[in-house]
Every structure is written in C-alpha cells, then in structure tokens.
Design an enzyme around this catalytic site. Structure first.
Site, mmCIF file in Angstrom:
data_model
loop_
_atom_site.group_PDB
_atom_site.id
_atom_site.type_symbol
_atom_site.label_atom_id
_atom_site.label_comp_id
_atom_site.label_asym_id
_atom_site.label_seq_id
_atom_site.Cartn_x
_atom_site.Cartn_y
_atom_site.Cartn_z
ATOM 1 N N LYS A 23 0.791 -1.039 -0.136
ATOM 2 C CA LYS A 23 -0.099 -0.097 -0.017
ATOM 3 C C LYS A 23 0.879 1.298 0.034
ATOM 4 O O LYS A 23 1.645 1.538 0.864
ATOM 5 C CB LYS A 23 -0.894 -0.008 1.187
ATOM 6 C CG LYS A 23 -1.701 1.564 1.523
ATOM 7 C CD LYS A 23 -2.856 1.335 0.342
ATOM 8 C CE LYS A 23 -3.656 2.527 0.526
ATOM 9 N NZ LYS A 23 -3.245 3.920 0.217
ATOM 10 N N ASP A 25 1.479 5.518 -0.454
ATOM 11 C CA ASP A 25 0.685 6.529 0.023
ATOM 12 C C ASP A 25 0.940 7.551 -0.940
ATOM 13 O O ASP A 25 1.911 8.254 -1.119
ATOM 14 C CB ASP A 25 1.551 7.018 1.298
ATOM 15 C CG ASP A 25 0.450 7.804 2.118
ATOM 16 O OD1 ASP A 25 -0.559 8.252 1.462
ATOM 17 O OD2 ASP A 25 0.629 8.474 3.243
ATOM 18 N N ARG A 43 -9.237 11.042 -8.995
ATOM 19 C CA ARG A 43 -10.225 10.417 -8.370
ATOM 20 C C ARG A 43 -11.498 11.224 -8.579
ATOM 21 O O ARG A 43 -12.533 10.761 -8.732
ATOM 22 C CB ARG A 43 -10.206 9.967 -6.838
ATOM 23 C CG ARG A 43 -9.324 8.915 -6.298
ATOM 24 C CD ARG A 43 -9.204 8.445 -5.055
ATOM 25 N NE ARG A 43 -10.198 8.371 -4.461
ATOM 26 C CZ ARG A 43 -10.562 7.741 -3.202
ATOM 27 N NH1 ARG A 43 -9.112 7.743 -2.568
ATOM 28 N NH2 ARG A 43 -11.547 7.413 -2.648
ATOM 29 N N PHE A 118 -1.325 -0.925 -10.816
ATOM 30 C CA PHE A 118 -1.684 -2.110 -10.331
ATOM 31 C C PHE A 118 -2.965 -2.874 -10.953
ATOM 32 O O PHE A 118 -3.452 -3.957 -10.590
ATOM 33 C CB PHE A 118 -1.767 -2.052 -8.707
ATOM 34 C CG PHE A 118 -2.950 -1.139 -8.335
ATOM 35 C CD1 PHE A 118 -4.238 -0.983 -8.730
ATOM 36 C CD2 PHE A 118 -2.368 0.245 -7.866
ATOM 37 C CE1 PHE A 118 -5.147 0.019 -8.090
ATOM 38 C CE2 PHE A 118 -3.199 1.499 -7.230
ATOM 39 C CZ PHE A 118 -4.695 1.114 -7.618
ATOM 40 N N GLU A 183 3.315 2.130 4.584
ATOM 41 C CA GLU A 183 1.874 2.411 4.957
ATOM 42 C C GLU A 183 1.258 1.153 5.400
ATOM 43 O O GLU A 183 0.385 1.255 6.178
ATOM 44 C CB GLU A 183 1.128 3.337 3.895
ATOM 45 C CG GLU A 183 -0.116 3.879 4.481
ATOM 46 C CD GLU A 183 -1.009 4.501 3.483
ATOM 47 O OE1 GLU A 183 -2.186 4.647 3.647
ATOM 48 O OE2 GLU A 183 -0.540 4.484 2.199
ATOM 49 N N LYS A 205 -7.492 -3.133 2.902
ATOM 50 C CA LYS A 205 -6.070 -2.634 3.130
ATOM 51 C C LYS A 205 -5.982 -2.775 4.752
ATOM 52 O O LYS A 205 -6.685 -2.376 5.352
ATOM 53 C CB LYS A 205 -6.096 -1.108 2.683
ATOM 54 C CG LYS A 205 -7.118 -0.189 3.356
ATOM 55 C CD LYS A 205 -6.915 1.144 2.792
ATOM 56 C CE LYS A 205 -8.049 1.989 3.346
ATOM 57 N NZ LYS A 205 -7.984 3.561 2.794
ATOM 58 N N ASP A 440 40.745 11.011 -5.977
ATOM 59 C CA ASP A 440 40.609 11.578 -4.408
ATOM 60 C C ASP A 440 41.412 12.820 -4.511
ATOM 61 O O ASP A 440 42.421 12.976 -4.821
ATOM 62 C CB ASP A 440 41.397 10.649 -3.791
ATOM 63 C CG ASP A 440 40.954 10.909 -2.087
ATOM 64 O OD1 ASP A 440 40.285 11.623 -2.086
ATOM 65 O OD2 ASP A 440 41.780 10.159 -1.188
ATOM 66 N N ASP A 442 43.177 15.463 -2.465
ATOM 67 C CA ASP A 442 43.697 15.429 -1.056
ATOM 68 C C ASP A 442 44.401 16.752 -0.620
ATOM 69 O O ASP A 442 45.762 16.595 -1.141
ATOM 70 C CB ASP A 442 44.494 14.037 -0.731
ATOM 71 C CG ASP A 442 44.476 13.959 0.742
ATOM 72 O OD1 ASP A 442 44.032 15.016 1.581
ATOM 73 O OD2 ASP A 442 45.708 13.315 1.125
ATOM 74 N N ASP A 531 45.422 11.683 -6.196
ATOM 75 C CA ASP A 531 45.846 10.298 -5.960
ATOM 76 C C ASP A 531 45.319 9.659 -7.075
ATOM 77 O O ASP A 531 43.923 9.213 -6.917
ATOM 78 C CB ASP A 531 45.243 9.893 -4.455
ATOM 79 C CG ASP A 531 45.683 8.454 -4.193
ATOM 80 O OD1 ASP A 531 46.250 7.926 -5.001
ATOM 81 O OD2 ASP A 531 45.368 8.396 -3.087
#
Length: 609
Positions: A23, A25, A43, A118, A183, A205, A440, A442, A531
């Site tokens: 699930k 979020d 929605r 899904f 979740e 759920k 590197d 340095d 280096d």
C-alpha cells in the site's frame, strides 16, 4: 470511471484466494491513453498532467511502442518512492499545491515521481473489468514485458511507469513493509472483478499503524475533539486533534475531567495543565500533524515529559524487530548532542541513498566503540564477527568473510555496533573490474580546501570536453572526490589507470604550483595531492553519505556541481545538516547508474592508448 475503493481491515485475510500488494501513500489516478498524450485522471476526474509532467514525458518516450494497443486504461498510484515499500505522501501533496510551471519543473528535477500500475481496465478498446483479477494481472505483466516497461517496483529506476509487485505470502510482504516503515499492504481476491465507485470487500487494506504518546491539553466541546501536544525544546507543541477511537465511556470520562479540572477558554474550549498521557495510532507525521489519528489507549504509567519530540520521532520510525539495539542513549557525538539512537535514525533516513552504493560490495568498516567522546579508540573490521545475526549476508574472499550490507537491517545492525565509517571497493562481488572511476583530491589540510574546489572544477572541465558525466562529493574530511560511472565488467583497472594517470599528469603539468602526484606527504608542501594510485583492485573509498570519524559528525556528502564554488565549506555537512538537506533537495547521485559513461569513455581510452 470512478475508482474501485478499498475496505479497511485490522487483520490480514489469508488463504489461497488472496494476493498481496504494497500500500503506497500517494495520489490514486487512472491513466487513460487514446492518443499520443494520455490523461492522468484523479479520483475526482481532474487531469493531473501538468502536475506530474515527468510521467507524461515518459509516456511520450514510449508512444511508438504502445500506439498499436491503444486505447488503454490503467489503474494506479502516483507516488514518490523512498524505497521499494514506502512512499512519501508529502512530496506529491506539495506538488499538487503548486501553480507555477517553473516551480513544478524544479520540483520534478529534485523529486521525480513514479506511476505505479496495479490494474488494467481497457486494452485495445476492450474493457477488462469483468475479468478476474488474476487474468487482468497476467495481461498487465505480459503487456509490460512486451513494452520493456519495468514489471517490478524499483525506486532507483528512472522509468516513471512501473508495475506493482504481487506477493502470494502475506507475512513476507508485511515484514518488508514493517522493516521499511511503509504505509501497509493490500489484500485482493484473485477472482475479484473491477467495480468502479464501490468500496469492495474483495480489496482490503491493512495499515501499518505507528503509535505515538501525547499529552491531552485541550477539549473543544463544539466538535468533540481533544487536542494532543508533546514537548519540543521544553515548549508544548500541538500535533494532533483526535476523537475517533474513543469508546463512549472513555469520551464521557475525558469530557467530565476537562470540565471539572480545566480552565474554560473562549467559546466552549477547555484547557488543562499537562497531566493526561494517551497513545495515538497514526500512519505518519505530516508537517505539523499526525496523519489519520485515532485514540488507542491511556498511558497511565507515562509522565508528560516523556511525551516529547525525540520519543515521537522514534515511535514514528520503529527499528526492525530483528535489530537488537544496546544503549540507545549512549553519547556518540557529544559536540552536536547526538546519541546512538540519533545515529540509527540517521541511518534509517539515509538508507535509501546509501544502500545502492553498499550493495554487493566487500565492506570495510571503522568502528568507534566509544564514539567521538575523547576516547577515540577505533579499529578496522572486514571479517564478519561470530556473533553476527543470521540475516547478515557475507562473502568469503581470500580467507576474509566480508559483510555485505545489502539492506536496512544490516545497515542498522552495523550502526548499533558503532561502525561509523563505511569503506567500499570500486567493484561489486560480481566482477573484478571497476564500476566507477574515483579521483581523490587531498589537500594538505582543511585550510587548503579551496585547492580541492579548484581541482574538482578543472577536472570537470576536462570531463565535459570528453562528454563524460561526472559527480562530486566531499570526503567528509578535508578533501573531495570526483566520480565517473562506467559500465560493470567492461573496463579493467589497467584501462582506468591509463585514464586517471593522464588526467592527473595533465593537471600537474598545467598547474604545478597547486597540484602534485608526490606520494610522500613531507615532499608535497602546500600542494593538493592528486591520488590516482588509490584507484585499483583491493583499495577502498569512503561510501557516499557515510559519516567520518570527526567530532562534528561530518558526512561524505554528494553535491551538485553548482555547489562547488569558493563558498563551499565541508564542515557545513554534518548529520543534522544532511537530514535537513534531503528534505529540501534530491540526492545528487540519484541517477548515478543511469548515466553510465560507455561509448565516450571507450573513445577516450582508445585515443590515450
């Protein structure tokens, strides 16, 4: 189409007729695709295209592959993935509030979202809703494989559309969600049909509730809500308004107590001194309030002072059950007031960025048994100790049983052992060839750090000329490190050595007063050491986002190139600063494995040879 809705349950239904999904979020929405540009429909039926342009852009990129099967309708969730089992709702919520397209574009660059599919509802104009879920799942998997779209959730993958993972074993998925502080999970009947606008008992759920202790300090008689607070820096802050979950008897008792012992404020609001501690179930803390709160019970044995910010942070982010923590209150970085528990919280939050660089690498850690407390005894550890728990994976190489830190439980176990530095080789266990080139830089001391900035920028100019993608991070100390991702199992250390030696030679020849390749420190003077010898098999480098053994809790921090300038100060990047930083901007190494230097590096190498 109205979406098919879930029914809330307290227990996971079991049996062969059920399958299980994570699930997430986020924002539930349909992807309706008839012409070149699909519509992400909320929605409520509104288009979300302008809010999540990264998903639409991805769709345009695969249009030629998918056009022959249109119209297509998918059901899914827009999410910002923290890991494969947890998403951050605040990111998509913030995006939804944005009005300016430039602001949205900037947010996309920092926090790109995924559309997790899904279900499939329409395919080649044929409605699929009357078919069983199992049949729809098989069609969805077959479709995505044919289109070469990821058929599993992977938060590191830049493909903006992915399909959800399906589990037959609910316990296996539930444990993964719990470890990752997700979740919850969804149980679906294999034979369920898709019924829009219906809250179905075939889709259930189960939420992964977190439980937070708060102090009830206010009662509003107008709406029946009780306000809960916690202490932060000795000041009470309000974090919840709750009435759900209370029985009638509990509600009557609390109301009577407030009216009998409290002080009446404006209107019908009653306040009381901190005295009543209760436990609140919630799914997260969003900005300034607990999300989806409900009353869980009284905490008669808890004092108000125990209801504080630090306690809430741990209750919202419980440690995995298999990770046994000892002495969480132990001071580790006294100067920044950080305990072992604070360190484990940092590892939890940074794991999503750090683990991709630790995975399948022979790990060397430096442990500080006393922390940075003045007694800075430390020791290197390569071999997995005999008392390592069963979930720790290892790899035996040259009589050393190396730890593989491949998951958050392993990372937290090492954290409890006070492994404060994580050093990794340049290749994974699957190859003897490097998967990245690292330079590197340095300087002789922190006071010459501007030399590291200068070297990094001049290196980038070279790489840009060769059309090679490069990355930069602080070392967590006085220097910096420049990265070039290369394909796995392709170029040998001998190959990369030709390149690194050329680049360092070039910079030393161009700027002999600034840079040197002299191995002996006493002969370097005030020059920065380039280096290139360090990049070879058997050598290691500090992992991105690893702490270093410094009293200030400094972190080896990935940077954006535009941050590399005269104002850059490596002491700015300590643990508290990094926790704030990841809230405000994305991980600069997020696309590291998506930008592999293959053909261009091959061309450069051929020229050098």
């Amino acid at each position: 189409m109205k979406p098919m809705l879930l029914t809330v349950a307290d227990e996971i239904p079991n049996g062969d007729e059920w399958i299980y999904e994570t699930k997430y979020d986020g924002f539930r929405c349909m992807l309706e695709w008839e012409e070149k540009t699909p519509i992400l429909k909320s929605r409520g039926g509104k288009s979300l295209n302008h809010i999540f342009p990264e998903v639409i852009e991805y769709c345009h990129g695969i249009y030629d592959r998918i056009r022959s099967i249109l119209p297509l309708r998918l059901d899914g969730e827009i999410v910002y993935l923290i890991n494969n089992f947890k998403s951050d709702f605040s990111v998509v919520q913030l995006r939804n509030r944005m009005q300016n397209q430039d602001t949205i574009t900037a947010h996309v660059n920092n926090f790109p979202c995924h559309y997790i599919v899904f279900d499939i509802l329409e395919y080649k104009s044929e409605i699929q809703t009357n078919r069983h879920l199992n049949t729809r799942k098989q069609l969805l998997e077959k479709l995505f494989k044919s289109l070469k779209i990821p058929s599993h959730v992977n938060y590191e993958n830049s493909n903006r559309i992915q399909t959800i993972d399906v589990f037959e074993n609910s316990e296996l998925l539930w444990n993964k969600v719990k470890v990752c502080n997700g979740e919850g999970i969804i149980a679906k009947k294999k034979t369920s049909k898709w019924v829009g606008g219906t809250r179905s008992l075939s889709w259930v759920k189960i939420k992964n509730w977190r439980y937070v202790d708060v102090i009830l300090t206010k009662y509003d008689k107008n709406n029946g809500y009780f306000n809960g607070t916690i202490y932060q820096n000795n000041v009470l802050i309000e974090i919840v308004s709750v009435r759900h979950g209370l029985t009638d008897e509990e509600s009557k008792t609390l109301k009577a107590f407030f009216e009998a012992n409290g002080t009446k404020q404006k209107g019908e609001v009653w306040s009381i001194e901190p005295s009543i501690c209760v436990n609140i179930a919630c799914i997260d803390f969003q900005g300034d309030k607990l999300r989806e709160p409900r009353f869980n019970g009284f905490k008669f044995g808890t004092t108000p002072r125990e209801c504080n910010w630090e306690s809430m942070r741990r209750q919202l982010n419980p440690l995995p059950e298999r990770v046994e923590v000892t002495h969480p209150e132990k001071p580790i970085w006294p100067i920044i007031h950080y305990t072992k528990d604070d360190y484990l919280y940092y590892l939890q939050k940074i794991s999503t960025y750090m683990l991709p660089f630790l995975k399948d690498r022979l790990l060397t850690v430096i442990r500080y048994p006393h922390g940075m407390t003045g007694n800075n005894d430390r020791f290197f550890q390569k071999h997995a100790p005999d008392y390592s728990p069963n979930f720790i994976k290892t790899k035996l190489v040259d009589d050393i049983n190396y730890i593989l830190c491949n998951d958050i439980e392993s990372l937290l176990w090492l954290g409890n052992q006070l492994a404060l530095e994580f050093h990794i080789p340049f290749q994974t266990i699957h190859t003897n060839k490097p998967t990245e080139i690292v330079f590197d830089l340095d300087p002789p001391s922190i006071y010459e750090f501007p030399l590291a900035v200068e070297a990094a920028l001049r290196m980038k100019a070279i790489f840009d000329q060769f059309e090679l993608t490069s990355y930069i991070k602080t070392s967590g100390g006085k220097g910096m490190q420049v990265y070039l991702p290369i394909p796995s199992d392709t170029f040998s250390y001998e190959d990369t050595g030709i390149f690194t030696k050329f680049v360092c030679n070039f910079l030393v020849e161009q700027y002999p007063k600034w840079f040197t390749m002299e191995r002996l420190k006493k002969n370097r003077g005030n020059k920065l050491y380039l280096d290139y010898v360090q990049h070879k098999e058997g050598k290691t480098i500090i992992a991105p986002y690893s702490p270093r053994g410094s009293e200030l809790g400094l972190i080896a921090t990935p940077l954006n190139w535009n941050e590399v300038n005269d104002s850059l100060n490596p002491s700015s990047f300590n643990i508290p600063a990094i926790l704030d930083r990841i809230k405000e901007q994305s991980n600069p190494f997020r696309d590291f494995r998506q930008n592999i230097n293959t053909e261009m590096f091959k061309d450069v190498l051929n020229q050098l040879k």
